[in-house]
Motif scaffolding. Structure first.
Motif, PDB file in Angstrom:
ATOM      1  N   ASP A 576     -41.084 -17.591  -3.365  1.00 27.80           N
ATOM      2  CA  ASP A 576     -41.995 -16.966  -4.363  1.00 27.80           C
ATOM      3  C   ASP A 576     -41.316 -16.088  -5.326  1.00 27.80           C
ATOM      4  N   VAL A 577     -40.900 -16.292  -6.429  1.00 29.74           N
ATOM      5  CA  VAL A 577     -40.077 -15.350  -7.484  1.00 29.74           C
ATOM      6  C   VAL A 577     -41.105 -14.196  -8.207  1.00 29.74           C
ATOM      7  N   ARG A 578     -40.909 -13.232  -8.008  1.00 26.93           N
ATOM      8  CA  ARG A 578     -41.639 -11.889  -8.353  1.00 26.93           C
ATOM      9  C   ARG A 578     -40.787 -11.078  -9.221  1.00 26.93           C
ATOM     10  N   SER A 579     -41.313 -11.115 -10.633  1.00 22.97           N
ATOM     11  CA  SER A 579     -40.333 -10.488 -11.630  1.00 22.97           C
ATOM     12  C   SER A 579     -41.152  -9.053 -12.045  1.00 22.97           C
ATOM     13  N   HIS A 580     -40.494  -8.119 -12.243  1.00 27.66           N
ATOM     14  CA  HIS A 580     -40.882  -6.902 -12.618  1.00 27.66           C
ATOM     15  C   HIS A 580     -40.257  -6.198 -13.683  1.00 27.66           C
ATOM     16  N   THR A 581     -41.043  -5.343 -14.455  1.00 25.96           N
ATOM     17  CA  THR A 581     -40.685  -4.706 -15.800  1.00 25.96           C
ATOM     18  C   THR A 581     -40.673  -3.212 -15.294  1.00 25.96           C
ATOM     19  N   ASP A 582     -39.958  -2.446 -16.148  1.00 30.55           N
ATOM     20  CA  ASP A 582     -39.993  -0.980 -16.094  1.00 30.55           C
ATOM     21  C   ASP A 582     -41.308  -0.307 -16.810  1.00 30.55           C
ATOM     22  N   SER A 583     -41.674   0.911 -16.925  1.00 29.74           N
ATOM     23  CA  SER A 583     -42.854   1.286 -17.529  1.00 29.74           C
ATOM     24  C   SER A 583     -42.832   1.570 -18.894  1.00 29.74           C
ATOM     25  N   ARG A 584     -41.797   1.216 -19.689  1.00 33.34           N
ATOM     26  CA  ARG A 584     -41.943   1.426 -21.003  1.00 33.34           C
ATOM     27  C   ARG A 584     -42.527   0.383 -21.554  1.00 33.34           C
ATOM     28  N   GLY A 585     -43.348   0.429 -22.761  1.00 32.81           N
ATOM     29  CA  GLY A 585     -44.258  -0.670 -23.227  1.00 32.81           C
ATOM     30  C   GLY A 585     -45.634  -0.552 -22.872  1.00 32.81           C
ATOM     31  N   THR A 586     -46.610  -1.266 -23.110  1.00 34.09           N
ATOM     32  CA  THR A 586     -47.764  -1.289 -22.760  1.00 34.09           C
ATOM     33  C   THR A 586     -48.046  -2.124 -21.186  1.00 34.09           C
ATOM     34  N   ASP A 587     -49.152  -1.678 -20.497  1.00 33.03           N
ATOM     35  CA  ASP A 587     -49.284  -2.352 -19.104  1.00 33.03           C
ATOM     36  C   ASP A 587     -49.348  -4.079 -19.601  1.00 33.03           C
ATOM     37  N   TYR A 589     -48.401  -5.764 -22.114  1.00 31.28           N
ATOM     38  CA  TYR A 589     -47.060  -6.265 -22.740  1.00 31.28           C
ATOM     39  C   TYR A 589     -46.281  -6.575 -21.370  1.00 31.28           C
ATOM     40  N   ASN A 590     -46.002  -5.594 -20.705  1.00 26.97           N
ATOM     41  CA  ASN A 590     -45.052  -5.775 -19.635  1.00 26.97           C
ATOM     42  C   ASN A 590     -45.665  -6.730 -18.442  1.00 26.97           C
ATOM     43  N   LEU A 591     -46.857  -6.928 -18.319  1.00 25.94           N
ATOM     44  CA  LEU A 591     -47.285  -7.999 -17.345  1.00 25.94           C
ATOM     45  C   LEU A 591     -46.938  -9.526 -18.040  1.00 25.94           C
ATOM     46  N   TYR A 592     -47.114  -9.488 -19.517  1.00 21.59           N
ATOM     47  CA  TYR A 592     -46.765 -10.759 -20.197  1.00 21.59           C
ATOM     48  C   TYR A 592     -45.051 -11.080 -19.917  1.00 21.59           C
ATOM     49  N   LEU A 593     -44.291  -9.754 -20.125  1.00 24.84           N
ATOM     50  CA  LEU A 593     -42.758  -9.926 -20.265  1.00 24.84           C
ATOM     51  C   LEU A 593     -42.369 -10.228 -18.667  1.00 24.84           C
ATOM     52  N   SER A 594     -42.863  -9.561 -17.824  1.00 25.53           N
ATOM     53  CA  SER A 594     -42.418 -10.182 -16.308  1.00 25.53           C
ATOM     54  C   SER A 594     -42.737 -11.496 -16.111  1.00 25.53           C
ATOM     55  N   ASP A 595     -44.217 -11.831 -16.720  1.00 29.53           N
ATOM     56  CA  ASP A 595     -44.290 -13.352 -16.398  1.00 29.53           C
ATOM     57  C   ASP A 595     -43.182 -14.327 -17.019  1.00 29.53           C
ATOM     58  N   ARG A 596     -42.722 -13.948 -18.178  1.00 28.99           N
ATOM     59  CA  ARG A 596     -41.775 -14.497 -18.914  1.00 28.99           C
ATOM     60  C   ARG A 596     -40.280 -14.782 -17.974  1.00 28.99           C
ATOM     61  N   ARG A 597     -40.181 -13.519 -17.341  1.00 19.84           N
ATOM     62  CA  ARG A 597     -39.036 -13.459 -16.524  1.00 19.84           C
ATOM     63  C   ARG A 597     -38.984 -14.292 -15.388  1.00 19.84           C
ATOM     64  N   ALA A 598     -40.235 -14.268 -14.895  1.00 18.01           N
ATOM     65  CA  ALA A 598     -40.391 -15.235 -13.587  1.00 18.01           C
ATOM     66  C   ALA A 598     -40.236 -16.666 -13.695  1.00 18.01           C
ATOM     67  N   LYS A 599     -40.662 -17.050 -15.158  1.00 13.21           N
ATOM     68  CA  LYS A 599     -40.624 -18.379 -15.349  1.00 13.21           C
ATOM     69  C   LYS A 599     -39.152 -18.781 -15.628  1.00 13.21           C
ATOM     70  N   SER A 600     -38.529 -17.908 -16.393  1.00 15.54           N
ATOM     71  CA  SER A 600     -37.130 -17.897 -16.667  1.00 15.54           C
ATOM     72  C   SER A 600     -36.315 -18.302 -15.448  1.00 15.54           C
ATOM     73  N   THR A 601     -36.637 -17.402 -14.481  1.00 10.94           N
ATOM     74  CA  THR A 601     -36.000 -17.312 -13.386  1.00 10.94           C
ATOM     75  C   THR A 601     -35.939 -18.832 -12.560  1.00 10.94           C
ATOM     76  N   ILE A 602     -37.182 -19.165 -12.444  1.00  9.56           N
ATOM     77  CA  ILE A 602     -37.675 -20.418 -11.698  1.00  9.56           C
ATOM     78  C   ILE A 602     -37.158 -21.670 -12.445  1.00  9.56           C
ATOM     79  N   ALA A 603     -37.153 -21.586 -13.798  1.00 10.11           N
ATOM     80  CA  ALA A 603     -36.682 -22.664 -14.551  1.00 10.11           C
ATOM     81  C   ALA A 603     -35.111 -22.899 -14.406  1.00 10.11           C
ATOM     82  N   TYR A 604     -34.358 -21.795 -14.356  1.00 10.98           N
ATOM     83  CA  TYR A 604     -33.011 -21.811 -13.886  1.00 10.98           C
ATOM     84  C   TYR A 604     -32.654 -22.332 -12.535  1.00 10.98           C
TER      85      TYR A 604
END
Length: 653
Positions: A576-587, A589-604
């Motif tokens: 299970d790939v779990r992606s995380h962000t830092d605290s900068r930005g809104t909560d 947006y960070n949730l949205y960004l980390s989900d993109r990162r998880a999908k990018s990692t899975i796709a790779y």
């Protein structure tokens, strides 16, 4: 005493201007000869001036050139050396190149290489510099290429100049020679004080013995130069080089110099007749040294016609069935340089052999081979010793059926100015860019060699190319291609997978040394349970992302390849790939960004590793699982924030 000193001063004041005026007049006279390429006559005057104590950069340049362009490179190097020593600020880049070439003639290769380094620093756009920089280990390659020909002694050479051998395709060898000049008429070529060249032929015997040479019959030979021929398959059509002398009229260019042109002749009985000048000749440039393709449809030649890159380039022109010709085309930048490319020869299989001082060699003109590739030719490869040496080696021809060939050289030990040499080819030449990678698999803890490790060669898309096992000394080896990206991976039970990236270059026959260390560990040595982070079990470096980005970084690719390797090694694993962000930005947006990162990692992992999508799940957690105190509003460094921008790989089975 005072009066004597004054008298001496007056004498010096009177004589010095006269001395230098005399030298200036001599130099003007020599310059006129030099401009007509009358290097020998000019040289006598220049030498007299130099020996009188007069010096200038122009004097040294012309003295060096008078030897360089007559193939006397050892003498040329002495004057170029003085030029660089006394007038370094006035030395143009072309003289650096000529000096480097001349140094090779006396096998001062290290010094030549240093001059070429300087030449490259000043002329990054010059192809001769780029050829040198991409082939800096050229001596090693030439050694690998050498020994593929056995030289055969010939008895046809004279004390004069003999060169440009060619096959008539009817059992005869034709060549140019300045022998047999009329002793009562001293007609000498100004350039090198040799008699003008005529065309001769020798029959090739059963043991490749050549009969006594005789002049070609017909209206071929004149009182000017004839040289370098090529023949149709039936031996009845000949293309040849001659001075610009047509219908008994000698023509010169605007500077008063007689240049070279190509002519065609046909055989009637045993005489050559119907001589005609080819239509793409010109009075202001030379066209010379023809070579006909096996089917007779393409004529290759050397020329300095407008648009040429160097002192002479190689061209081709279509020969049509009706006897007309197409438009000459340059053979392009892979073949032509700012130097001299000359004396082309096309073998029956379509291979191009030619002489060049623009490509990296042993000194002077070297012989090179280029093989057909697409609509043109490959990069050229030096044919090595004993064909090539420190002096000029040129006009190479080869019968691919018998493997017997001929070339000319002005090397030491010859009978005349230029001599013809014969050879037998005993091995195939290297005609493609090949490289190799080798290394040793080592234990990261104590450096011990590891035998029986699997070593896998993969392409840039992580597709396996080849696999081997390290020997008892921990060694492995792969054949690889030039200018290609590879991944070399080492696998061994009870060890963590490890790999290195390798990007090859254009250096011929180069071996890359790539040792790989692997650490004890790996899934087979640890008890893995659900909830463990595979990245920690494999001791991977963190998979970081750039700020506000979800693209997989280059440094992260190497780590993800290890995850892929583990998933392939253990097909039962699911993560299970779990992606995380830092605290900068809104909560949000960070949730949205980390989900993109998880999908990018899975796709790779799925795309690059070919992993079944059912084995990988994942989502983003935003800033909900920070691993330090860098929460909203807390001042932190960039490095501290980066620690939170990560992906984890949690075992779910």
């Amino acid at each position: 005493m005072m009066n004597l000193n004054k008298y001496l001063v007056l004498v010096i004041l009177v004589l010095v201007p006269k001395f230098f005026m005399a030298q200036e007049r001599q130099l003007e006279k020599a310059d006129l000869k030099f401009k007509r390429y009358a290097f020998i006559d000019a040289r006598k005057i220049y030498l007299d001036v130099a020996e009188s104590g007069y010096s200038s950069s122009d004097l040294y340049k012309k003295l060096g050139d008078s030897y360089y362009f007559n193939g006397e490179l050892e003498d040329a190097s002495k004057w170029y050396e003085r030029l660089l020593s006394e007038y370094e600020q006035e030395v143009g880049t072309e003289y650096l190149f000529r000096y480097a070439q001349s140094l090779k003639s006396v096998q001062r290769y290290d010094e030549s290489d240093r001059i070429m380094e300087k030449f490259n620093a000043l002329t990054n756009a010059d192809t001769r510099a780029s050829h040198y920089m991409s082939s800096k280990d050229y001596l090693n390659f030439i050694e690998l290429q050498s020994g593929k020909f056995d030289l055969i002694k010939l008895g046809i050479n004279s004390k004069d100049s003999d060169y440009a051998p060619s096959f008539t395709n009817q059992g005869t060898l034709v060549f140019a020679s300045s022998r047999f000049g009329n002793p009562m008429v001293k007609t000498l070529h100004e350039w090198n004080e040799m008699r003008f060249l005529d065309l001769f032929s020798s029959e090739i015997g059963e043991e490749n013995e050549l009969t006594k040479p005789t002049k070609l019959k017909g209206r071929i030979n004149t009182k000017f130069h004839e040289s370098s021929t090529t023949f149709s398959k039936d031996g009845k059509t000949m293309y040849f080089t001659r001075n610009n002398y047509t219908k008994r009229k000698l023509k010169t260019n605007a500077a008063g110099t007689t240049l070279l042109k190509l002519y065609k002749a046909t055989l009637e009985g045993d005489k050559w007749t119907n001589i005609e000048e080819l239509p793409f000749n010109g009075d202001e440039y030379s066209v010379a040294h023809p070579a006909l393709s096996a089917d007779g449809t393409v004529l290759y030649f050397a020329s300095d016609m407008p648009g040429s890159k160097g002192l002479s380039d190689l061209y081709k022109v279509a020969v049509h069935e009706d006897g007309s010709y197409g438009t000459p085309e340059s053979l392009g930048d892979l073949i032509n340089t700012e130097g001299r490319e000359t004396f082309p020869y096309i073998s029956d299989s379509g291979r191009l052999y030619f002489a060049s001082d623009g490509h990296v060699g042993l000194g002077g003109l070297d012989v090179f081979i280029a093989v057909p590739e697409g609509n043109g030719f490959s990069v050229p490869y030096n044919v090595g010793r004993p064909v090539n040496g420190p002096e000029d080696d040129f006009s190479f021809v080869l019968d691919e059926g018998t493997k017997i060939g001929y070339f000319a050289s002005n090397r030491d030990g010859g009978q005349g100015n230029d001599d013809i040499y014969s050879f037998k080819q005993i091995e195939e030449l290297i005609t493609s860019c090949k490289q190799y990678v080798k290394g040793t698999i080592l234990d990261a803890a104590d450096g011990a060699v590891i035998p029986d490790a699997e070593v896998v060669l993969l392409d840039e898309n992580n597709q396996e190319i080849q696999r081997t096992v390290s020997n008892t000394f921990g060694e492995y080896r792969f054949d690889i291609e030039c200018e290609t990206l590879y991944i070399v991976r080492a696998l061994k039970d009870t060890y963590k997978p490890s790999e290195k990236r390798l990007t090859t270059d254009k250096v011929l026959e180069f071996t890359h040394d790539l040792p790989i260390t692997i650490e004890k560990g790996g899934l087979s040595e640890k008890e893995a349970v659900e909830g463990d982070d595979l990245a920690k079990l494999l001791a991977l470096s963190p998979i970081y992302f750039d700020l506000d980005k979800s693209k997989i970084r280059r440094d992260a690719e190497v780590e993800l390849q290890k995850i892929i390797a583990a998933l392939k090694e253990y097909p039962q694993l699911k993560i299970d790939v779990r992606s995380h962000t830092d605290s900068r930005g809104t909560d949000a947006y960070n949730l949205y960004l980390s989900d993109r990162r998880a999908k990018s990692t899975i796709a790779y992992i799925i795309k690059k590793g070919g992993i079944d999508p059912s084995r990988i799940t994942g989502r983003g957690y935003g800033e909900t699982a920070l691993i330090n105190s860098c929460t909203n509003g807390t001042p932190c460094s960039k490095e501290e924030h980066q620690l939170n921008r990560r992906s984890e790989f949690i075992l779910v089975k």
